[in-house]
Motif scaffolding. Structure first.
Motif, PDB file in Angstrom:
ATOM      1  N   HIS A 436       0.886  -0.926   0.455  1.00  0.00           N
ATOM      2  CA  HIS A 436       0.343   0.091   0.225  1.00  0.00           C
ATOM      3  C   HIS A 436       0.683   1.700  -0.209  1.00  0.00           C
ATOM      4  CE1 HIS A 436      -3.495   1.986   1.111  1.00  0.00           C
ATOM      5  NE2 HIS A 436      -2.355   3.059   1.664  1.00  0.00           N
ATOM      6  N   TYR A 437       0.969   1.380  -1.517  1.00  0.00           N
ATOM      7  CA  TYR A 437       1.435   2.740  -1.173  1.00  0.00           C
ATOM      8  C   TYR A 437       0.987   4.221  -1.454  1.00  0.00           C
ATOM      9  CZ  TYR A 437       4.392   6.809  -3.021  1.00  0.00           C
ATOM     10  OH  TYR A 437       5.616   8.130  -3.232  1.00  0.00           O
ATOM     11  N   PRO A 438       0.853   5.750  -0.969  1.00  0.00           N
ATOM     12  CA  PRO A 438       2.293   5.460   0.829  1.00  0.00           C
ATOM     13  C   PRO A 438       1.354   5.051   2.176  1.00  0.00           C
ATOM     14  CG  PRO A 438       1.568   7.724   0.233  1.00  0.00           C
ATOM     15  CD  PRO A 438       0.719   6.940  -0.985  1.00  0.00           C
ATOM     16  N   ALA A 439       2.605   4.511   2.281  1.00  0.00           N
ATOM     17  CA  ALA A 439       2.148   3.655   3.932  1.00  0.00           C
ATOM     18  C   ALA A 439       2.381   4.787   4.788  1.00  0.00           C
ATOM     19  CB  ALA A 439       3.051   2.298   4.113  1.00  0.00           C
ATOM     20  N   VAL A 440       0.881   5.846   4.499  1.00  0.00           N
ATOM     21  CA  VAL A 440       1.227   6.784   5.876  1.00  0.00           C
ATOM     22  C   VAL A 440       0.144   6.461   6.936  1.00  0.00           C
ATOM     23  CG1 VAL A 440       1.161   9.063   6.384  1.00  0.00           C
ATOM     24  CG2 VAL A 440       2.316   8.627   4.191  1.00  0.00           C
ATOM     25  N   SER A 441       0.841   6.060   8.031  1.00  0.00           N
ATOM     26  CA  SER A 441      -0.281   5.738   8.814  1.00  0.00           C
ATOM     27  C   SER A 441      -1.661   6.952   9.373  1.00  0.00           C
ATOM     28  CB  SER A 441      -0.258   5.387  10.050  1.00  0.00           C
ATOM     29  OG  SER A 441      -0.760   5.178  11.297  1.00  0.00           O
ATOM     30  N   TRP A 442      -2.864   6.185   9.128  1.00  0.00           N
ATOM     31  CA  TRP A 442      -3.425   7.283   9.497  1.00  0.00           C
ATOM     32  C   TRP A 442      -4.268   7.898  10.704  1.00  0.00           C
ATOM     33  CZ3 TRP A 442      -4.550   3.789   5.220  1.00  0.00           C
ATOM     34  CH2 TRP A 442      -4.797   2.743   5.484  1.00  0.00           C
ATOM     35  N   SER A 443      -3.156   6.909  11.881  1.00  0.00           N
ATOM     36  CA  SER A 443      -3.973   6.698  12.817  1.00  0.00           C
ATOM     37  C   SER A 443      -2.707   7.199  13.979  1.00  0.00           C
ATOM     38  CB  SER A 443      -4.122   5.585  13.698  1.00  0.00           C
ATOM     39  OG  SER A 443      -2.436   4.180  13.521  1.00  0.00           O
ATOM     40  N   GLU A 444      -1.376   6.731  12.981  1.00  0.00           N
ATOM     41  CA  GLU A 444      -0.474   8.090  13.955  1.00  0.00           C
ATOM     42  C   GLU A 444      -0.150   9.205  13.019  1.00  0.00           C
ATOM     43  OE1 GLU A 444       2.715   4.529  13.800  1.00  0.00           O
ATOM     44  OE2 GLU A 444       1.163   3.845  15.408  1.00  0.00           O
ATOM     45  N   SER A 445      -0.525   9.667  12.531  1.00  0.00           N
ATOM     46  CA  SER A 445       0.012  10.737  11.657  1.00  0.00           C
ATOM     47  C   SER A 445      -0.685  12.093  12.230  1.00  0.00           C
ATOM     48  CB  SER A 445       0.244  10.516   9.966  1.00  0.00           C
ATOM     49  OG  SER A 445       0.576   9.823  10.015  1.00  0.00           O
ATOM     50  N   PHE A 446      -0.070  13.452  12.307  1.00  0.00           N
ATOM     51  CA  PHE A 446      -1.203  14.192  12.432  1.00  0.00           C
ATOM     52  C   PHE A 446      -0.347  15.606  11.010  1.00  0.00           C
ATOM     53  CE2 PHE A 446       2.743  14.370  15.666  1.00  0.00           C
ATOM     54  CZ  PHE A 446       3.147  16.230  14.860  1.00  0.00           C
ATOM     55  N   SER A 447      -1.915  16.211  11.383  1.00  0.00           N
ATOM     56  CA  SER A 447      -0.735  17.865  10.706  1.00  0.00           C
ATOM     57  C   SER A 447      -1.311  18.805  11.246  1.00  0.00           C
ATOM     58  CB  SER A 447      -1.455  17.790   9.443  1.00  0.00           C
ATOM     59  OG  SER A 447      -1.711  18.890   8.884  1.00  0.00           O
ATOM     60  N   ARG A 448      -0.854  19.908  12.214  1.00  0.00           N
ATOM     61  CA  ARG A 448      -1.140  21.109  12.069  1.00  0.00           C
ATOM     62  C   ARG A 448      -1.206  22.293  11.908  1.00  0.00           C
ATOM     63  NH1 ARG A 448       3.786  19.605  16.124  1.00  0.00           N
ATOM     64  NH2 ARG A 448       2.551  18.084  18.226  1.00  0.00           N
ATOM     65  N   ASP A 449      -1.315  22.420  10.571  1.00  0.00           N
ATOM     66  CA  ASP A 449      -1.608  22.833   9.287  1.00  0.00           C
ATOM     67  C   ASP A 449      -2.891  23.113   9.052  1.00  0.00           C
ATOM     68  OD1 ASP A 449       0.856  24.095   9.942  1.00  0.00           O
ATOM     69  OD2 ASP A 449       1.705  22.653   8.570  1.00  0.00           O
ATOM     70  N   ALA A 450      -3.710  21.808   9.412  1.00  0.00           N
ATOM     71  CA  ALA A 450      -4.945  21.369   8.432  1.00  0.00           C
ATOM     72  C   ALA A 450      -6.012  22.280   9.175  1.00  0.00           C
ATOM     73  CB  ALA A 450      -5.496  19.689   8.818  1.00  0.00           C
ATOM     74  N   PRO A 451      -6.545  23.062  10.116  1.00  0.00           N
ATOM     75  CA  PRO A 451      -7.211  23.343  10.433  1.00  0.00           C
ATOM     76  C   PRO A 451      -6.794  25.123   9.236  1.00  0.00           C
ATOM     77  CG  PRO A 451      -6.289  23.399  11.897  1.00  0.00           C
ATOM     78  CD  PRO A 451      -5.778  22.559  11.482  1.00  0.00           C
ATOM     79  N   THR A 452      -5.866  26.155   9.333  1.00  0.00           N
ATOM     80  CA  THR A 452      -5.670  27.073   8.860  1.00  0.00           C
ATOM     81  C   THR A 452      -5.645  27.098   6.712  1.00  0.00           C
ATOM     82  OG1 THR A 452      -4.202  27.519  10.202  1.00  0.00           O
ATOM     83  CG2 THR A 452      -3.385  28.583   7.954  1.00  0.00           C
ATOM     84  N   LEU A 453      -5.533  25.896   6.721  1.00  0.00           N
ATOM     85  CA  LEU A 453      -5.109  25.067   5.119  1.00  0.00           C
ATOM     86  C   LEU A 453      -7.064  24.985   4.914  1.00  0.00           C
ATOM     87  CD1 LEU A 453      -2.490  23.220   4.467  1.00  0.00           C
ATOM     88  CD2 LEU A 453      -2.711  24.869   4.134  1.00  0.00           C
ATOM     89  N   ALA A 454      -7.636  24.403   5.830  1.00  0.00           N
ATOM     90  CA  ALA A 454      -9.386  24.304   5.679  1.00  0.00           C
ATOM     91  C   ALA A 454     -10.022  25.773   4.827  1.00  0.00           C
ATOM     92  CB  ALA A 454      -9.917  24.048   6.822  1.00  0.00           C
TER      93      ALA A 454
END
Length: 595
Positions: A436-454
């Protein structure tokens, strides 16, 4: 005495050093050689981090400790042949690199000396530090003689494939007494004279000193990477920071290479720190062959590659990360958006640990120096969206790979890095082994930029971006929670809606999140294609829930043929949405038939 100018200022910051004459009996001499550590007699004017050239071969080194009249120098190259009594020449300045348009498309070591890719190896090309390039670029002046200018103001424009500027060097201001006529010029040519100071395309700057700016700006513009798992779930802003931790074989290098190829930055600075030489040679070869979708030329023409492979000197590897940041800031000051990729910061930290042990520094966790956290913070701090001295806007986005031994996320480098970055793309071993590429874990990753980018997406006309992202994140989390129950009691023991939630998780993973890095249609996903795929999957999921709520057996819904939806990501081109809409309608029709 002789005066040595600080290259960062152009005309100020001078420091006086004793005149060094090769062969003189009173010049600094080597006292002891212990591998890369060299002790020399210390002139009074030598300071920490000063550059020193050693022996007749003029090997570069850096002052790392001063004890009385003895200085300890860490050599950047193999010290074979050096012996006590050989001359040592302090240069009166810290390690600095030559910054010029000819960096674009080049491959360099950690001291910014040109390298040549030959087969599976990287070798020195024979050029020396500071050797000017023989190419010429069109120059167009933007000021006239007699114009008063301040530091950072633009004197002219340079067409190097990427639009570049000729700014007034920092700490220099005054009247333009001469400006070159428009035409082709080499990087070493004098293009202007300001207050008696000559200005050319090339300039020198200390690698450990951030370049000055007018002010920092909010990082509120999304960086489109073309990787759906990133752009949808864990987006990053231009001028932000990202860490990519993952164990061996989880696809860190592949993900970073894809971002280097497809992200919408103006310039890419790729730092291969401690990686295997054959891997770096492959990266360089791929960049040379890849067509730039923005210009139609080669992607390498707007990429700077700094390669310090595992067989290169440790001290040069440590300096290479700072060199990459300095190069990125140079192009940022041209009003460009730059992505700096460091692969990997763990190898850089290992160089810091080796260096600390050689100098006798008291070790901290797992042998790393006590200042590891400070060094990591200082590196990531150089990322920013800024207003330049000349009034332009530019950014440096730092993406650093982390290679925790055995995948241990609690080891010092990973733990400290997570404290300083805005985004974390944690790579999951199970996903990677499932191809499975990219193997980015949706349970262990985060983005503090997401609210601003929304808010940025909403202003750009995509008001549903935040809702799509939230629904996908919730659906994936619910599917993961139910996966453990399915393993215990089986799928048939779940209520109908929970069974559809498990199906929804599979559809999102395989039809929307997963990509094929080797497919011309799916290696890059434009924002409109990503939105279309996610909307299509969510629409199908909603219809499945409606059917089971109306009394249709879950077996009938699960037995429907979802193949067109699963294949839509490769059937559609990088920016196509029509095949996705067709696949969605086909699956909806088959659901009605199953009902």
């Amino acid at each position: 005495m002789t005066t040595v100018g600080d290259p960062s200022s152009g005309s100020s910051g001078t420091r006086e050093l004793p005149l060094v004459t090769p062969g003189a009996t009173d010049c600094p001499r080597i006292l002891r050689v212990a591998g890369p550590l060299v002790e020399i007699t210390c002139p009074p004017a030598v300071a920490m981090h000063d550059l020193v050239v050693l022996g007749a071969a003029r090997l570069p080194g850096e002052v790392v400790a001063i004890h009385g009249d003895t200085a300890t120098v860490e050599a950047y190259e193999y010290t074979g042949g050096l012996a006590p009594g050989h001359p040592a020449e302090p240069q009166g300045r810290p390690l600095s690199v030559r910054l010029a348009p000819d960096l674009l498309g080049g491959v360099f070591d950690g001291l910014l000396r040109p390298l040549t890719a030959i087969g599976d190896h990287l070798t020195a090309s024979g050029a020396t530090i500071g050797e000017p390039d023989r190419r010429a670029w069109p120059f167009t002046p933007r000021v006239s003689e007699g114009t008063p200018v301040a530091a950072g103001e633009v004197l002219g424009e340079i067409d190097a494939g990427v639009p570049l500027l000729l700014p007034v060097p920092p700490e220099l201001s005054g009247e333009v007494t001469w400006i070159a006529a428009g035409g082709d010029h080499r990087s070493a040519d004098v293009l202007a004279v300001v207050e008696g100071q000559e200005v050319s395309m090339a300039q020198s700057w200390p690698v450990r000193r951030p370049r000055p700016i007018a002010r920092r700006l909010p990082a509120d513009v999304p960086l489109n990477t073309g990787q759906r798992a990133v752009d949808l779930l864990f987006p990053v802003a231009r001028g932000s920071t990202v860490a990519v931790p993952g164990g061996f074989g989880t696809g860190k290098t592949m993900l970073l290479q894809q971002i280097a190829k497809w992200c919408d930055a103006d310039v890419i600075v790729y730092v291969g720190c401690g990686e295997r030489g054959n891997e770096m040679a492959d990266v360089i070869e791929e960049l040379e062959e890849l067509t730039d979708p923005r210009t139609g030329g080669r992607l390498a023409e707007r990429t700077v590659t700094i390669a310090n492979t595992s067989n290169m000197p440790m001290m040069a590897r440590e300096a290479g990360v700072h060199t990459g940041a300095t190069v990125a800031e140079y192009f940022r000051d041209m009003g460009l958006d730059v992505v700096l990729i460091a692969d990997s910061t763990s190898r850089w930290a290992e160089a810091l640990r080796e260096f600390a042990s050689r100098t006798g520094e008291l070790p901290a966790e797992e042998g790393y120096p006590a200042g590891l956290a400070s060094q990591l913070a200082a590196f990531y701090e150089r990322a920013a969206a800024v207003r330049t001295l000349g009034g332009a806007t530019g950014s440096v986005t730092v993406i650093g790979a982390v290679s925790p031994p055995g995948g241990d996320r609690t080891e010092p480098v990973t733990a400290h890095t997570e404290r300083f970055v805005r985004c974390l793309w944690s790579l999951d071993r199970d996903l990677a082994y499932a191809r499975h590429y990219p193997a980015v874990s949706w349970s262990e990753s985060f983005s503090r930029d997401a609210p601003t980018l929304a808010a940025a997406h909403a202003q750009a006309g995509d008001a549903g971006w935040a809702e799509r992202r939230g629904r996908v994140a919730r659906q994936l989390a619910e599917a993961d929670r139910l996966a453990d129950l399915v393993g215990l009691v089986g799928i048939t023991a779940l209520p109908p809606r929970e069974r559809i939630s498990v199906l929804a998780g599979r559809l999102l993973r395989e039809a929307a999140i997963q990509q094929n890095a080797l497919s011309p249609a799916d290696a890059y996903s434009a924002p409109e294609k990503t939105a279309a795929l996610v909307e299509a999957v969510l629409t199908v999921i909603d219809r499945c829930l409606e059917l089971v709520d109306s009394g249709i057996p879950p077996d009938a819904v699960e037995g429907a043929d979802f193949t067109p939806l699963l294949r839509a990501r490769e059937a559609a081109g990088p920016a196509d949405t029509a095949p996705v809409t067709t696949a969605r309608d086909t699956v909806l029709a088959r659901l009605e038939e199953a009902a």
